[in-house]
Design a protein around this motif. Sequence first.
Motif, PDB file in Angstrom:
ATOM      1  N   GLY A   1      43.005  23.688  41.512  1.00  0.00           N
ATOM      2  CA  GLY A   1      44.439  23.923  41.605  1.00  0.00           C
ATOM      3  C   GLY A   1      45.010  24.658  40.417  1.00  0.00           C
ATOM      4  N   GLN A   2      44.220  24.827  39.356  1.00  0.00           N
ATOM      5  CA  GLN A   2      44.693  25.540  38.168  1.00  0.00           C
ATOM      6  C   GLN A   2      44.306  27.015  38.203  1.00  0.00           C
ATOM      7  N   LEU A   3      43.790  27.465  39.333  1.00  0.00           N
ATOM      8  CA  LEU A   3      43.410  28.872  39.487  1.00  0.00           C
ATOM      9  C   LEU A   3      44.249  29.517  40.592  1.00  0.00           C
ATOM     10  N   PRO A   4      44.772  30.721  40.369  1.00  0.00           N
ATOM     11  CA  PRO A   4      44.834  31.420  39.076  1.00  0.00           C
ATOM     12  C   PRO A   4      46.066  30.963  38.289  1.00  0.00           C
ATOM     13  N   ARG A   5      46.016  31.142  36.975  1.00  0.00           N
ATOM     14  CA  ARG A   5      47.192  30.846  36.166  1.00  0.00           C
ATOM     15  C   ARG A   5      48.221  31.961  36.339  1.00  0.00           C
ATOM     16  N   PRO A   6      49.487  31.716  35.965  1.00  0.00           N
ATOM     17  CA  PRO A   6      50.570  32.672  36.262  1.00  0.00           C
ATOM     18  C   PRO A   6      50.311  34.111  35.829  1.00  0.00           C
ATOM     19  N   ASN A   7      49.730  34.331  34.685  1.00  0.00           N
ATOM     20  CA  ASN A   7      49.550  35.705  34.187  1.00  0.00           C
ATOM     21  C   ASN A   7      48.146  36.251  34.415  1.00  0.00           C
ATOM     22  N   ASP A   8      47.326  35.533  35.177  1.00  0.00           N
ATOM     23  CA  ASP A   8      45.951  35.985  35.411  1.00  0.00           C
ATOM     24  C   ASP A   8      45.905  37.117  36.431  1.00  0.00           C
ATOM     25  N   ASP A   9      44.860  37.924  36.332  1.00  0.00           N
ATOM     26  CA  ASP A   9      44.562  38.941  37.339  1.00  0.00           C
ATOM     27  C   ASP A   9      43.957  38.214  38.541  1.00  0.00           C
ATOM     28  N   GLU A  10      44.711  38.118  39.623  1.00  0.00           N
ATOM     29  CA  GLU A  10      44.277  37.308  40.756  1.00  0.00           C
ATOM     30  C   GLU A  10      42.961  37.798  41.358  1.00  0.00           C
ATOM     31  N   ALA A  11      42.791  39.123  41.455  1.00  0.00           N
ATOM     32  CA  ALA A  11      41.548  39.663  42.038  1.00  0.00           C
ATOM     33  C   ALA A  11      40.350  39.293  41.171  1.00  0.00           C
ATOM     34  N   HIS A  12      40.520  39.387  39.846  1.00  0.00           N
ATOM     35  CA  HIS A  12      39.427  39.040  38.946  1.00  0.00           C
ATOM     36  C   HIS A  12      39.081  37.559  39.062  1.00  0.00           C
TER      37      HIS A  12
END
Length: 610
Positions: free
Chosen positions: A554-565
């Motif tokens: 549930g902690q994936l992705p974080r708000p500023n993460d590159d979702e595709a990565h």
Amino acid sequence: MTGGEKRFSERLEQKLENDYLLWYDVPIGRKQRRPDFVVFHPRRGLLVLEVKDWKVDTILQADKDQFTLRTDRGSVKEVSPLLQARTYAAEVCAQLQQDPALLHPPSSRHAGKLAMPWAYGVVLANIGRQQFIEGDLGEVLPEHLVLCRDEIFDSVDAEAFQERLWAMFPQVFPLALTLPQIDRVRWHLFPELRVDPGASQFGLSLGPPVAASKALQIPELIKVMDAQQEQLARSLGDEHRIIHGVAGSGKTMILGFRAMQLAQALDKPILVLCYNKTLAARLSQLIGERGLADRVDVRNFHAWCHQMLTAYHVPLPESSGPGYFVQLVEKVMEGVDRGQIPRHQYGAVMIDEGHDFEPDWYKLIVQMIDPQTNSLLVLYDDAQNINGRSDRRKFTWKSLGVQAQGRTTILKLNYRNTLEILAVARGFANELLIEQAGEEDGVPRLAPESAGRRGALPVLIRANDARDELATVVQQIRDEQAHGRRLDDIAVLFRHAWQGEQLQAALEQAGISCKLADRNGKSSLFLVEDSVKLITMHSSKGLEFPLVLIPYLGQLPRPNDDEAHEARLLYVAMTRATERLLMVHSEDSVFSARIRASINEVSEQLAQAE
């Protein structure tokens, strides 16, 4: 091949159907004999053939044991080719008869005998049938056990050609070997194709064949490379070659097969490079266990760069900050350009997980290969590119010095994961896996196809809170232990270092042995036996485990993460599981929702199919 062997090989390919298996000059059995040809058919049996390019006027004398030949070196005595073929075939038969699964059942009147016919024969590629008769060669080589020149012409009828082959069998009976039985035949004939279930990434039984004096231990369930993998592994020659393969397609196993071959053939050492430190440590351990450590050097790429600088007394970068690894590579390149670090050090270089390598690294690596062998093998899967820039695809291999045009192979079948695990992982990351056309020699992005192995549907568990997530992981591991699962077969994969520390503390408090692959523990991760492996998603690349648990979903992705990565990273983690995949979350996220939807969709599809 000699001229006669080449013509006969062409005829086998032309005149036999696709369900035949053919081997040329491949060591067989525990004594590693090398017959010219082995022909195998699941409904006909096994045939061993020796091919000779002799002409009538070169045979001075012959009997059933020996031929005397006229050569440029004078008269030479050679063992009868029929005796050679018979010896090889008898050894094969004796070995196959050790396996109860390849014998007639106890209820049969042929109980204890091999369940398939076997035979042997000779091909006289430059002697016609009439010459054979006029030269009285039938007195030492029975006519029905010989194929002559005019019987392997291109114009020969396929049915007549096959009839000649099967006339060599002393007995013929109805036969239909099952796929497991066919695999067992290959397991016995070619020890190098054996897959050791406990060896994980390399898989192959890379050690020397079991001594003939030792009893052969035949496992109840055997596993071998499939025919496509074997054909690819055996056909890998020198020069530059690239294998584009999906996760779990056996790329590393093929690399291991090739490393074994080259270690026996080359004088110079072989270098195996990968990006992942944990994978490098595991492969190095497996190579050492197979007695190849003095001939095959396995390194993480940056560790190899460090080795080059220290070995040739080139100063290391002064900075230990973020730019250290970039400077490390630059120092090696400069050292090679100045002649401080010699080129052409290795007989062959093999790169596993090549999608994580920067393009400039290849320019350096190709300079390390001996031009006499020019052997480079790159294994690539763009869907698993989790360590590099998103623009990495914008290059051509040719521009990097990799000359692989016409020598690339694509592997789409996934053997590692069950159909259920692969289907859920694909459903989650489908957008990443859409097949795209590459550039001139670019990297195709491949959607994996299941090899069909079945298992349990992945499970997504909803915990109450973060503490309950840890308790759930502990309970799942205890349940698996209670059902006989070894701790070595379990991995818990996580995204961030602090999560690994929490997992380690929870497992240790529960009395469960574990090993954390932190900065100092990657190289020794697999040296601690009977312990759960705690590994970051990044470090899990290239590894595999029967059971994989992924908490904190549930902690994936974080708000500023590159979702595709992050999605690609989670896809890699999910496809580490070979039998069971368990995921845990206490918070809801985009990823937990997509995975739950994928599980539900796959469940419905499987229910409809049944």
